[in-house]
Write a protein that holds these residues in place. Structure first.
Motif, mmCIF file in Angstrom:
data_model
loop_
_atom_site.group_PDB
_atom_site.id
_atom_site.type_symbol
_atom_site.label_atom_id
_atom_site.label_comp_id
_atom_site.label_asym_id
_atom_site.label_seq_id
_atom_site.Cartn_x
_atom_site.Cartn_y
_atom_site.Cartn_z
ATOM 1 N N SER A 11 0.661 -1.230 0.092
ATOM 2 C CA SER A 11 -0.110 -0.024 -0.094
ATOM 3 C C SER A 11 0.645 1.172 0.082
ATOM 4 C CB SER A 11 -0.934 -0.081 1.130
ATOM 5 O OG SER A 11 -0.384 -0.121 2.511
ATOM 6 N N GLU A 15 0.567 4.301 -2.728
ATOM 7 C CA GLU A 15 0.423 5.648 -2.312
ATOM 8 C C GLU A 15 1.583 6.633 -2.803
ATOM 9 O OE1 GLU A 15 2.103 7.435 0.370
ATOM 10 O OE2 GLU A 15 0.798 9.086 0.331
ATOM 11 N N ARG A 56 -5.829 9.895 -1.450
ATOM 12 C CA ARG A 56 -4.570 9.687 -0.305
ATOM 13 C C ARG A 56 -4.853 9.730 0.882
ATOM 14 N NH1 ARG A 56 -0.115 13.209 -1.297
ATOM 15 N NH2 ARG A 56 0.833 11.778 0.221
ATOM 16 N N LEU A 58 -7.707 9.208 2.247
ATOM 17 C CA LEU A 58 -8.742 8.252 2.655
ATOM 18 C C LEU A 58 -7.610 6.886 2.976
ATOM 19 C CD1 LEU A 58 -11.413 6.463 2.796
ATOM 20 C CD2 LEU A 58 -11.084 6.200 0.386
ATOM 21 N N PHE A 59 -6.664 6.716 2.118
ATOM 22 C CA PHE A 59 -5.710 5.264 2.223
ATOM 23 C C PHE A 59 -4.792 5.662 3.352
ATOM 24 C CE2 PHE A 59 -7.593 2.595 -0.764
ATOM 25 C CZ PHE A 59 -6.555 1.524 -0.776
ATOM 26 N N LEU A 61 -5.575 6.445 6.372
ATOM 27 C CA LEU A 61 -6.348 6.142 7.433
ATOM 28 C C LEU A 61 -5.449 5.134 7.817
ATOM 29 C CD1 LEU A 61 -10.092 6.966 6.547
ATOM 30 C CD2 LEU A 61 -8.426 8.256 7.771
ATOM 31 N N GLY A 62 -5.140 5.158 9.456
ATOM 32 C CA GLY A 62 -4.639 3.929 10.148
ATOM 33 C C GLY A 62 -2.990 3.909 9.722
ATOM 34 N N ASN A 63 -2.329 5.005 9.264
ATOM 35 C CA ASN A 63 -0.971 5.035 9.176
ATOM 36 C C ASN A 63 -0.208 5.458 10.496
ATOM 37 O OD1 ASN A 63 -0.796 4.200 6.587
ATOM 38 N ND2 ASN A 63 0.279 5.959 5.743
ATOM 39 N N ALA A 65 -0.995 3.995 13.158
ATOM 40 C CA ALA A 65 -0.446 2.684 13.849
ATOM 41 C C ALA A 65 0.812 2.450 13.571
ATOM 42 C CB ALA A 65 -1.470 1.735 13.776
ATOM 43 N N GLU A 66 0.981 2.298 11.991
ATOM 44 C CA GLU A 66 2.339 2.110 11.548
ATOM 45 C C GLU A 66 3.456 3.176 12.143
ATOM 46 O OE1 GLU A 66 3.947 3.574 8.496
ATOM 47 O OE2 GLU A 66 5.552 2.606 8.685
ATOM 48 N N LEU A 68 3.408 4.610 15.023
ATOM 49 C CA LEU A 68 3.809 4.165 16.371
ATOM 50 C C LEU A 68 4.477 2.825 16.664
ATOM 51 C CD1 LEU A 68 0.355 5.258 17.857
ATOM 52 C CD2 LEU A 68 2.375 6.301 18.334
ATOM 53 N N GLU A 69 4.230 1.835 15.758
ATOM 54 C CA GLU A 69 4.942 0.612 15.607
ATOM 55 C C GLU A 69 6.260 0.840 15.382
ATOM 56 O OE1 GLU A 69 4.644 -3.088 16.171
ATOM 57 O OE2 GLU A 69 2.928 -1.942 17.224
ATOM 58 N N MET B 1 -1.572 -4.642 17.273
ATOM 59 C CA MET B 1 -1.326 -3.487 16.344
ATOM 60 C C MET B 1 -0.373 -3.749 15.319
ATOM 61 S SD MET B 1 -0.699 0.599 17.542
ATOM 62 C CE MET B 1 0.995 0.742 18.023
ATOM 63 N N PHE B 4 -2.406 -5.440 12.550
ATOM 64 C CA PHE B 4 -3.043 -4.685 11.807
ATOM 65 C C PHE B 4 -2.115 -3.786 10.852
ATOM 66 C CE2 PHE B 4 -6.276 -1.517 10.836
ATOM 67 C CZ PHE B 4 -5.721 -0.217 10.994
ATOM 68 N N VAL B 5 -0.972 -3.639 11.393
ATOM 69 C CA VAL B 5 0.108 -2.915 10.619
ATOM 70 C C VAL B 5 0.503 -3.684 9.469
ATOM 71 C CG1 VAL B 5 2.431 -2.203 10.541
ATOM 72 C CG2 VAL B 5 0.847 -1.157 12.196
ATOM 73 N N THR B 8 -2.522 -3.850 6.842
ATOM 74 C CA THR B 8 -2.808 -2.682 6.281
ATOM 75 C C THR B 8 -1.606 -2.377 5.171
ATOM 76 O OG1 THR B 8 -2.191 -1.355 7.988
ATOM 77 C CG2 THR B 8 -4.398 -1.697 7.844
ATOM 78 N N ASN B 9 -0.416 -2.962 5.305
ATOM 79 C CA ASN B 9 0.792 -2.771 4.492
ATOM 80 C C ASN B 9 0.238 -3.240 3.050
ATOM 81 O OD1 ASN B 9 2.465 -1.456 5.988
ATOM 82 N ND2 ASN B 9 3.735 -3.140 6.599
ATOM 83 N N GLN B 10 -0.730 -4.198 2.918
ATOM 84 C CA GLN B 10 -0.909 -4.856 1.803
ATOM 85 C C GLN B 10 -2.160 -3.915 1.180
ATOM 86 O OE1 GLN B 10 -1.505 -9.158 2.094
ATOM 87 N NE2 GLN B 10 -1.231 -8.850 4.176
ATOM 88 N N THR B 11 -1.971 -3.430 -0.013
ATOM 89 C CA THR B 11 -3.170 -2.741 -0.740
ATOM 90 C C THR B 11 -4.602 -3.668 -0.712
ATOM 91 O OG1 THR B 11 -1.300 -1.915 -2.385
ATOM 92 C CG2 THR B 11 -3.512 -1.625 -2.992
ATOM 93 N N ARG B 14 -5.959 -3.176 2.911
ATOM 94 C CA ARG B 14 -6.627 -1.997 3.105
ATOM 95 C C ARG B 14 -7.988 -1.754 2.274
ATOM 96 N NH1 ARG B 14 -3.211 3.194 4.731
ATOM 97 N NH2 ARG B 14 -1.496 1.412 5.507
ATOM 98 N N PHE B 18 -11.736 -0.974 3.553
ATOM 99 C CA PHE B 18 -12.673 0.330 3.037
ATOM 100 C C PHE B 18 -13.829 -0.241 2.292
ATOM 101 C CE2 PHE B 18 -9.965 3.413 4.614
ATOM 102 C CZ PHE B 18 -8.669 3.204 4.267
ATOM 103 N N PHE B 59 -7.569 4.010 -6.275
ATOM 104 C CA PHE B 59 -6.619 2.890 -6.090
ATOM 105 C C PHE B 59 -6.687 1.685 -6.633
ATOM 106 C CE2 PHE B 59 -3.353 4.156 -2.817
ATOM 107 C CZ PHE B 59 -3.933 5.501 -2.668
#
Lengths: 341, 246
Positions: A11, A15, A56, A58-59, A61-63, A65-66, A68-69, B1, B4-5, B8-11, B14, B18, B59
């Motif tokens: 992803s 992006e 972008r 929208l996509f 959303l949730g970054n 978390a990444e 913070l990791e 977490m 989840f990361v 969501t790293n895979q297109t 994600r 959505f 996307f």
């Protein structure tokens, strides 16, 4: 085509492509405006740019978390300066993404009373701090490498020291500056990933500087910087060997060697086991067996993660050759993609 | 977490999230439609759904390459029926993505003079035929499994007496005594979760094109529910790859 499939499956990579397209639209819009293009065309380019920006957002959303990791991982680094710079950079990035999510919620009408301008300024401020931290990290790394180079060359440089004593103060300073610049050039030339990272961060920093009004440039310049940094990011994703990893974070050579040996042995034992088993199975069972082996390879690949994936990829590719020849011998037609990871 | 990361790293991961959110908005909007009160919540849900739909369309650009590569892989499958069905499905999906790209170009104003309804109709038809091909493959796999179960039962009958506590043979007994088809199907699918998940996903996905093409009209609530279910199945197969049907 397979390369595009593998690239766009991540992803972050996809992006970046749209980021490059968005900033290309900014640059194109500015260039066309300067050349007197029609208002309708400019409006279409602006609409496309806005659409990409919202998409972008929208996509992304949730970054948070990444980020913070990543900050959680960076807090365990051994070097104190790097630990501080990288952790703070990731934390700022997490805050930037959080503000970005609020901006998206505001634009889509979920939070209609959100002050777009205020949250936009906040997000750019966090982005700027993150970039400053990244540049500080790059500067620290460059300084360390220059010191290492200089200490390595000092025994050979006695005639330089002798010369410095003879000249007067200003010339001495100019000479030292020239030596430092030459050393800097040498360090950057021999570390392309560091150079790429530095250029990328330097290009990126003009974007928040312009948006926050700290250093106003033109939309065209911002577009060019954004496009350049996006292309460099895409390059580091496509060629992971160009992604910068600190000298201080690299494993010692011996440990690297033993890991390679371990994975090499494991890969060859799997190939042998798979070959023996294949002779006894029917078509369907063969397919699932090979898939399991491929999953095993991919699990090993995931373990290696940020480190030596290029070495593992080479080993996996080497093990695919004997498997393919075995398949051809057994006259089984199986998709080669079953082995890719 | 961390999970989840990684997800969501895979297109695709994600995109499934959505998609689930988009169809959940559709379902929720339908549920709220019949309730009295201010329409602000309904309007917000509609706007959110539209925003997710347009973002996902952006996307999806470039996915026709994925479909072509998948078609190139499936053309090498050993069994004839899955080979034809999956290859045809992937090629039709590539056509769907081309129509989708044209619709996106229209929505951003780059191709203002195309007929949106015509391209949308073609896109829906391509999606519908691709789903039918996938379902044909699922039905073939199910019938193959039922045949295998029947053969196994015959072999067991020839070697052992019929008294047993085994779960498998209880299912086979069901077949021997000519019980209804559904319990037998249930037994078969229970032993093959990837096939069950794939069939469920394809059946749920069918609701939207059936409605759009006017073949079987439903309401946004049903479409939302089916879409949400199929997205959840998609998320499960990405999070746990062993549940994906090969």
């Amino acid at each position: 085509m397979e390369a595009w499939v593998r690239f766009s499956a991540q992803s972050a990579a996809k992006e970046r492509v749209f980021r490059a397209a968005q900033y290309a639209c900014t640059l194109l819009g500015y260039t066309m405006q300067k050349n007197g293009a029609s208002a309708e065309l400019l409006a279409r380019i602006k609409q496309l740019e806005a659409h990409m920006s919202l998409g972008r957002k929208l996509f992304r959303l949730g970054n948070s978390a990444e980020a913070l990791e990543a900050a959680k991982r960076a807090i365990h680094l051994s070097d104190m300066v790097l630990r501080f710079c990288i952790t703070v950079a990731h934390l700022n990035r997490a805050m930037y993404f959080a503000c970005d999510n609020i901006l998206w919620a505001g634009k889509t009408g979920l939070v209609p009373h959100a002050d777009q301008e205020k949250w936009s300024q906040r997000s750019f401020r966090y982005y700027l701090f993150a970039l400053i931290m990244n540049l500080s990290r790059d500067a620290y790394e460059i300084r360390l490498l220059m010191e290492r180079e200089a200490s390595g060359k000092r025994p050979k440089g006695t005639e330089n020291g002798h010369q410095a004593q003879v000249d007067n103060g200003l010339q001495h300073l100019a000479l030292r500056l020239r030596i430092q610049l030459r050393l800097l050039g040498h360090v950057l030339r021999s570390n392309p990933p560091l150079l790429l990272d530095l250029v990328k961060n330097a290009c990126d920093i003009f974007i928040p500087l312009d948006k926050l009004g700290l250093y106003k440039t033109s939309p065209g310049f911002v577009g060019l910087c954004g496009l350049t940094s996006s292309i460099l990011s895409i390059l580091t994703i496509v060629h992971p060997q160009h992604r910068y990893r600190s000298e201080l974070l690299k494993e010692p050579k011996k440990q690297q060697q033993s890991r390679e040996d371990r994975f090499g042995l494991q890969a060859s034992s799997w190939v042998g086991a798979a070959a023996r088993k294949m002779k006894m199975l029917n078509c369907r069972e063969r397919e699932s067996c090979l898939y399991m082996r491929a999953s095993g390879f991919s699990a090993v690949g995931c373990e290696a993660v940020q480190g030596e994936t290029s070495i593992l990829q080479k080993m996996l590719q080497q093990s695919i050759q004997p498997m393919n020849s075995l398949i051809r011998h057994q006259r089984t037609q199986l998709p080669v993609a079953a082995f890719s990871c | 977490m961390e999970a989840f990361v990684l997800f969501t790293n895979q297109t695709q991961g994600r995109d499934r999230l959505f998609r689930a959110a988009q169809y959940a908005c559709m379902l929720l909007g339908h549920v709220l439609e019949h309730q009295a009160g201010p329409g602000a919540a309904r309007a917000a849900l509609r706007q959110l759904e539209a925003s997710m739909s347009s973002g996902r369309k952006l996307f999806r650009l470039g996915n026709m390459v994925h479909a072509m590569v998948a078609a190139r892989q499936t053309i090498q499958l050993p069994d004839l029926v899955p080979r034809i069905c999956l290859t045809a499905s992937n090629l039709i999906r590539a056509l769907y993505f081309i129509c989708d790209t044209v619709l996106w170009l229209k929505s951003v104003g780059l191709l203002p003079h195309i007929y949106k309804w015509k391209w949308r109709n073609w896109a829906t038809k391509c999606y519908y035929y691709s789903l039918l091909m996938n379902l044909t493959r699922d039905l073939y796999e199910i019938s193959w499994l039922l045949e295998q179960a029947a053969e196994k039962e015959k072999a067991k009958e020839n070697s052992f007496p019929s008294d047993t506590q085994d779960q498998d043979l209880i299912c086979l007994e069901t077949e021997r005594q000519s019980q209804p088809f559904l319990p037998l199907l249930y037994c078969t699918l229970k032993k093959h979760p990837p096939l069950l998940l794939d069939t469920t996903k394809n059946l749920c996905d069918l609701s939207s094109p059936l409605d759009r093409l006017g073949i079987y009209k439903t309401n946004p609530g049903i479409i939302g529910l089916c879409g949400l279910l199929s997205s959840l199945v998609g998320i499960l197969t990405i999070a746990k790859p062993h549940l994906k049907l090969k």
